[in-house]
Motif scaffolding. Structure first.
Motif, mmCIF file in Angstrom:
data_model
loop_
_atom_site.group_PDB
_atom_site.id
_atom_site.type_symbol
_atom_site.label_atom_id
_atom_site.label_comp_id
_atom_site.label_asym_id
_atom_site.label_seq_id
_atom_site.Cartn_x
_atom_site.Cartn_y
_atom_site.Cartn_z
ATOM 1 N N GLY A 98 0.828 -1.197 0.000
ATOM 2 C CA GLY A 98 0.000 0.000 0.000
ATOM 3 C C GLY A 98 0.858 1.241 0.000
ATOM 4 N N GLU A 99 0.224 2.395 -0.182
ATOM 5 C CA GLU A 99 0.953 3.663 -0.169
ATOM 6 C C GLU A 99 0.197 4.687 0.664
ATOM 7 O OE1 GLU A 99 1.310 5.364 -4.053
ATOM 8 O OE2 GLU A 99 -0.542 4.418 -4.744
ATOM 9 N N TRP A 100 0.949 5.485 1.399
ATOM 10 C CA TRP A 100 0.400 6.496 2.303
ATOM 11 C C TRP A 100 0.057 7.742 1.507
ATOM 12 C CZ3 TRP A 100 -0.660 5.586 7.335
ATOM 13 C CH2 TRP A 100 -0.989 6.677 8.158
ATOM 14 N N SER A 133 -1.199 0.631 -7.000
ATOM 15 C CA SER A 133 -1.827 0.455 -8.307
ATOM 16 C C SER A 133 -0.784 0.049 -9.338
ATOM 17 C CB SER A 133 -2.501 1.757 -8.750
ATOM 18 O OG SER A 133 -2.915 1.690 -10.098
ATOM 19 N N ASN A 134 -1.116 -0.966 -10.104
ATOM 20 C CA ASN A 134 -0.210 -1.380 -11.183
ATOM 21 C C ASN A 134 -0.206 -0.384 -12.334
ATOM 22 O OD1 ASN A 134 0.550 -3.746 -9.862
ATOM 23 N ND2 ASN A 134 -1.175 -4.899 -10.702
ATOM 24 N N ARG A 135 -1.167 0.547 -12.305
ATOM 25 C CA ARG A 135 -1.270 1.522 -13.397
ATOM 26 C C ARG A 135 -0.471 2.790 -13.112
ATOM 27 N NH1 ARG A 135 -5.028 1.802 -17.118
ATOM 28 N NH2 ARG A 135 -5.478 3.999 -16.672
ATOM 29 N N ALA A 136 -0.008 2.976 -11.882
ATOM 30 C CA ALA A 136 0.732 4.187 -11.540
ATOM 31 C C ALA A 136 1.985 4.305 -12.404
ATOM 32 C CB ALA A 136 1.110 4.181 -10.065
ATOM 33 N N SER A 137 2.231 5.493 -12.919
ATOM 34 C CA SER A 137 3.339 5.706 -13.847
ATOM 35 C C SER A 137 4.682 5.630 -13.130
ATOM 36 C CB SER A 137 3.195 7.072 -14.524
ATOM 37 O OG SER A 137 2.002 7.133 -15.267
ATOM 38 N N PHE A 242 3.709 13.128 -10.743
ATOM 39 C CA PHE A 242 3.769 12.978 -12.203
ATOM 40 C C PHE A 242 2.595 12.143 -12.688
ATOM 41 C CE2 PHE A 242 4.982 10.357 -15.881
ATOM 42 C CZ PHE A 242 5.241 11.357 -16.813
ATOM 43 N N SER A 243 2.038 12.518 -13.827
ATOM 44 C CA SER A 243 0.965 11.747 -14.444
ATOM 45 C C SER A 243 0.986 11.942 -15.953
ATOM 46 C CB SER A 243 -0.403 12.178 -13.895
ATOM 47 O OG SER A 243 -1.447 11.492 -14.576
ATOM 48 N N PRO A 244 0.630 10.900 -16.713
ATOM 49 C CA PRO A 244 0.477 11.079 -18.159
ATOM 50 C C PRO A 244 -0.707 11.976 -18.508
ATOM 51 C CG PRO A 244 0.745 8.752 -17.585
ATOM 52 C CD PRO A 244 0.491 9.500 -16.309
ATOM 53 N N ASN A 278 -8.759 10.212 -8.252
ATOM 54 C CA ASN A 278 -9.340 10.442 -9.575
ATOM 55 C C ASN A 278 -8.420 10.046 -10.718
ATOM 56 O OD1 ASN A 278 -11.660 11.506 -8.402
ATOM 57 N ND2 ASN A 278 -10.866 13.603 -8.430
ATOM 58 N N ASP A 279 -7.155 9.790 -10.420
ATOM 59 C CA ASP A 279 -6.180 9.458 -11.471
ATOM 60 C C ASP A 279 -5.295 8.326 -10.978
ATOM 61 O OD1 ASP A 279 -4.289 9.309 -13.455
ATOM 62 O OD2 ASP A 279 -3.571 11.373 -13.260
ATOM 63 N N ASP A 280 -5.643 7.082 -11.349
ATOM 64 C CA ASP A 280 -4.861 5.949 -10.846
ATOM 65 C C ASP A 280 -3.541 5.783 -11.574
ATOM 66 O OD1 ASP A 280 -5.815 5.058 -13.265
ATOM 67 O OD2 ASP A 280 -6.810 3.266 -12.484
ATOM 68 N N ARG A 281 -3.263 6.646 -12.552
ATOM 69 C CA ARG A 281 -1.967 6.622 -13.229
ATOM 70 C C ARG A 281 -0.996 7.647 -12.636
ATOM 71 N NH1 ARG A 281 -2.078 6.511 -19.568
ATOM 72 N NH2 ARG A 281 -0.020 5.664 -19.123
ATOM 73 N N MET A 282 -1.473 8.448 -11.695
ATOM 74 C CA MET A 282 -0.614 9.442 -11.055
ATOM 75 C C MET A 282 0.375 8.747 -10.123
ATOM 76 S SD MET A 282 -1.629 12.715 -8.639
ATOM 77 C CE MET A 282 -2.131 13.758 -10.020
ATOM 78 N N GLY A 283 1.630 9.096 -10.250
ATOM 79 C CA GLY A 283 2.658 8.565 -9.376
ATOM 80 C C GLY A 283 3.239 9.669 -8.503
ATOM 81 N N VAL A 284 3.614 9.333 -7.279
ATOM 82 C CA VAL A 284 4.188 10.306 -6.339
ATOM 83 C C VAL A 284 5.428 9.707 -5.705
ATOM 84 C CG1 VAL A 284 3.816 11.675 -4.260
ATOM 85 C CG2 VAL A 284 1.922 11.295 -5.833
#
Length: 303
Positions: A98-100, A133-137, A242-244, A278-284
Motif C-alpha cells: 500500500g501507499e500512504w 496500483s499497477n497503473r501508476a506511472s 507525475f501523471s500522463p 481520480n487518477d490511478d496513473r498518477m505517481g508520487v
C-alpha cells in the motif's frame, strides 16, 4: 418504445458513473498504526520523531494491505587460471503493498528514556492510504546537492547548499514538485513561481534538471533553490507528482516574501488524496531532506 430508449440509457449511464465513483472512493482507506523507535547517539530528537512516524505509517500499511516477501538470488562466476568458482548471494526483501496518501491530524508521540538513557519514541498515526496500483506511472527522480549530475544525488544538506532536481519518465506527461517544511507549509516549487508557465509538460526519455538557470528557459524563468537552516537542524520533504494525464494543482498563495506560493499541509494532503483517487496513473515520490546549520565548510560546486 423508442421514446423511452434515451431516458433509460441516461439512467443506466448515471448509475454506472455512480458505481465507478463509489469504487474509486472505496479505494482510499483510513488506517492507523504505531511504532517505537529507539534513538542512538547519532539521532537528534527531531530525527527520532520523524523516523518513529515513518515507522508507524509503514506498520499501518502492513496491517491494512500486507507485504510482498521475496528473494533475489545473484550468481557470480570467477575464473583464476585453470580453476573456476561460482558464488551465490541470496537477498531477501519485503515490500509494503500500500501507499500512504496523507495524515489525518497530527502524529501522537510518547517520548521517554530507558534504563540506558536511550531515547524511546513511540508514535501513533492515522491517515489515508490505498493499495498499490499497477497503473501508476513509473519515473525516476533524484534530489541533487551542489551539482547537476546524478552523482550529486543526496538528501543531506548544509545551510547555504544549492538544491537541484533530476527527473526522467518513460512516457510523456505532466509534472509538479512541492517542498514541505516543519511548520506545515507546503511550497509549490515547480512550475517555477516566477516562470510564467502554468504547467510542466515533460517528454518521454528526456533527462531533465530543474532549478538550474543554465538549462535554458523551456519552462519559463528558472527559480534557484538555496537550502537554509540558520538556527538549527531542519527537515523538509520533497514531493514529486507525475501523471500522463493533465491535473489541476492545489490552490496556493504567496504568503511569504521571497518564497514560492504555498498552502498548508492539511489542504495539500486533501488535494493529493483527491487527485490520486481520480487518477490511478498518477505517481508520487517523496524524499526526506535534512538541512544542518553551517559549521562545516560546504563542498565545492560539482557540475
Amino acid at each position: 418504445m423508442k421514446l423511452n430508449l434515451i431516458p433509460r440509457l441516461c439512467v443506466m449511464l448515471l448509475c454506472l458513473m455512480g458505481m465507478v465513483s463509489a469504487a474509486k472512493a472505496d479505494d482510499v482507506k483510513t488506517v492507523e498504526g504505531e511504532y517505537t523507535f529507539l534513538g542512538g547517539g547519532r539521532h537528534s530528537p527531531a530525527e527520532c520523531k520523524r523516523l518513529a512516524a515513518e515507522g508507524a505509517r509503514i506498520e499501518a500499511l502492513k496491517k491494512e494491505f500486507g507485504v510482498i516477501v521475496g528473494q533475489n538470488v545473484m550468481q557470480t562466476e570467477h575464473i583464476d587460471g585453470d580453476s573456476e568458482s561460482t558464488h551465490f548471494l541470496s537477498l531477501s526483501f519485503s515490500e509494503v503493498k500500500g501507499e500512504w496518501l496523507g495524515d489525518i491530524g497530527e502524529p501522537e508521540y510518547d517520548i521517554s528514556l530507558d534504563d540506558d538513557a536511550t531515547l524511546v519514541v513511540k508514535c501513533k498515526v492515522k491517515g489515508r492510504a490505498k493499495a498499490l496500483s499497477n497503473r501508476a506511472s513509473e519515473f525516476e527522480s533524484l534530489v541533487l546537492r551542489n551539482g547537476t549530475d546524478q552523482r550529486n544525488a543526496d538528501t543531506d544538506f548544509r545551510h547555504g547548499d544549492r538544491m537541484y532536481l533530476y527527473f526522467s519518465a518513460p512516457v510523456n506527461g505532466y509534472l509538479a514538485v512541492f517542498l514541505a517544511d516543519e511548520a506545515d507549509n507546503v511550497f509549490a516549487i515547480l512550475p517555477y513561481a516566477t516562470g510564467g508557465v502554468n504547467e510542466i509538460r515533460t517528454k518521454k526519455g528526456y533527462d531533465y534538471v530543474f532549478f538550474d538557470p543554465r538549462r535554458g528557459n523551456d519552462f519559463g524563468t528558472v527559480d534557484e533553490l538555496i537550502m537554509t537552516a540558520p538556527e538549527g537542524e531542519e527537515y523538509n520533504k520533497v514531493y514529486v507528482v507525475f501523471s500522463p494525464e493533465p491535473f489541476s494543482p492545489p490552490a496556493v498563495k504567496f504568503k511569504y516574501a521571497g518564497a514560492p506560493p504555498s498552502t498548508d499541509a492539511e489542504e495539500f494532503s486533501k488535494w493529493l488524496v483527491k487527485a490520486r483517487r481520480n487518477d490511478d496513473r498518477m505517481g508520487v515520490k517523496s524524499m526526506n531532506l535534512r538541512i544542518s546549520p553551517s559549521g562545516k565548510k560546504t563542498e565545492k560546486m560539482r557540475y
